[in-house]
Design an enzyme around this catalytic site. Structure first.
Site, short mmCIF file in Angstrom:
data_model
loop_
_atom_site.label_atom_id
_atom_site.label_comp_id
_atom_site.label_asym_id
_atom_site.label_seq_id
_atom_site.Cartn_x
_atom_site.Cartn_y
_atom_site.Cartn_z
N CYS A 112 -43.90 25.99 45.55
CA CYS A 112 -44.58 24.69 45.66
C CYS A 112 -44.50 24.18 47.10
CB CYS A 112 -43.99 23.68 44.69
SG CYS A 112 -42.20 23.41 44.85
N SER A 143 -38.40 16.92 37.74
CA SER A 143 -39.48 17.90 37.73
C SER A 143 -38.97 19.30 38.04
CB SER A 143 -40.57 17.52 38.73
OG SER A 143 -40.10 17.64 40.05
N PRO A 146 -35.15 24.63 34.57
CA PRO A 146 -34.14 25.68 34.77
C PRO A 146 -34.61 26.79 35.69
CG PRO A 146 -35.02 25.72 32.52
CD PRO A 146 -35.49 24.45 33.15
N GLY A 147 -35.91 27.11 35.65
CA GLY A 147 -36.42 28.16 36.53
C GLY A 147 -36.32 27.75 37.99
N THR A 148 -36.73 26.52 38.30
CA THR A 148 -36.65 26.02 39.67
C THR A 148 -35.21 26.01 40.15
OG1 THR A 148 -38.62 24.65 39.38
CG2 THR A 148 -37.10 24.03 41.15
N ARG A 149 -34.30 25.52 39.31
CA ARG A 149 -32.90 25.41 39.71
C ARG A 149 -32.26 26.78 39.92
NH1 ARG A 149 -30.88 20.09 38.67
NH2 ARG A 149 -32.56 18.77 37.84
N ALA A 150 -32.70 27.74 39.14
CA ALA A 150 -32.14 29.09 39.28
C ALA A 150 -32.69 29.81 40.51
CB ALA A 150 -32.44 29.92 38.03
N ASN A 151 -33.80 29.31 41.04
CA ASN A 151 -34.50 30.02 42.11
C ASN A 151 -34.41 29.34 43.47
OD1 ASN A 151 -37.32 31.11 40.02
ND2 ASN A 151 -35.26 31.90 40.21
N ASN A 271 -44.95 18.93 42.56
CA ASN A 271 -44.49 20.27 42.89
C ASN A 271 -45.00 21.31 41.90
OD1 ASN A 271 -42.57 18.68 41.25
ND2 ASN A 271 -41.42 20.59 41.10
#
Length: 301
Positions: A112, A143, A146-151, A271
């Protein structure tokens, strides 16, 4: 899904794929008449008529995308990767969606932050050399799933690399901030670019404004938060840049804001909206390119 159903010219929704049978997204798909698959890519591959699907959007996570691509690649289906896995070439549609990318089997949409800021670096690089680009992308914590936080590590690495490979900067850095403010903040991005030596400020600003208009054509909520800022440094007040030493020239600062379209997610989730908007714009170009190629082949026959 919602963007395609509401207004895509060359795309038709075949299925929505998830792994949680109780997810709200899959329930929404069913209500909108779209096949809802609850057992991931395995279920998609088993879908009657899968052979007719030409393009898959993967909006999972970097690690999940690697597994999904391993399963999908042998089928020949095209994949648009909305994760920072960066298996395929980077694509920022307003900057580098060229002939080669239109044929790529796996096309990576960076991040993003990359979709928001790489066009600005590229706009500056069109009229002046960019010795260094640094971006700070701030999004609402609400916003960031879990995917964003893991990446987050992949986000910073992939975005920084895209600033160089697509944006044209010689060196780069990316920073991501998850802001827990209430009410939730809109997505904000700050772009700093160092342009060595004398440069034409008016030409740089004109290039940035033209690029912002091009992005806004497919991301209506994209806008400059304030006027482009220029700070000039000469021999007597040069900047010290770690790794390169003294810098003389111009620091260009661009502040951006992205408001989501709120088709499904809240407006503050710009984002996520800029990613789906970029994916839709890219997919429509790919589809039109395929249709044009088919028509040309038919005419030749």
């Amino acid at each position: 899904m919602i963007k395609i159903l509401r207004g895509a010219d060359t795309l038709t929704m075949a299925a929505m794929v998830g792994i949680d049978p109780a997810s709200d997204g899959l329930a929404r798909a069913r209500r909108m008449g779209v096949a809802a698959i609850t057992d991931g890519v395995a279920g998609l591959l088993a879908l009657p008529g899968f052979k007719d699907i030409k393009l898959v959007f993967d909006a999972t996570s970097a690690s999940a995308h690697r597994a999904n691509w391993a399963a999908l690649a042998p089928t020949g289906v095209r994949v648009l990767d909305l994760t920072p896995a960066a298996i395929g070439p980077y694509c920022v549609p307003v900057v580098n969606l060229d002939e080669d990318h239109l044929r790529a089997a796996n096309l990576n949409l960076v991040t993003c932050g990359g979709q928001a800021t790489v066009p600005i670096a590229a706009a500056i690089a069109q009229v002046a050399p960019v010795a260094y680009a640094e971006i700070v992308s701030s999004i609402s914590a609400k916003s960031a799933g879990p995917g964003t936080r893991a990446n987050i590590d992949e986000f910073t690495e992939t975005t920084a690399r895209a600033l160089r490979e697509v944006g044209g900067a010689a060196r780069s850095k990316a920073v991501m901030i998850l802001n827990p403010a209430e009410p939730p903040m809109l997505m904000r991005n700050t772009v700093y670019c160092l342009v060595p030596g004398p440069c034409d400020h008016a030409a740089i600003e004109a290039s940035i404004l033209a690029m912002a208009e091009r992005v806004r054509a497919y991301v209506p909520g994209y806008r400059l938060k304030q006027q482009v800022q220029f700070d000039t440094y000469g021999p007597d007040d040069s900047l010290h840049i770690t790794g390169t030493g003294r810098f003389t020239g111009t620091k260009v600062t661009v502040m951006l804001e992205v408001t989501g379209a709120a088709h499904y997610l809240p407006a503050y989730a710009g984002n996520l909206d800029i990613m789906t908007s970029a994916a839709l714009a890219t997919a429509e170009r790919i589809a039109q390119h395929s249709l044009d190629a088919a028509h040309r082949a038919g005419a030749l026959r």
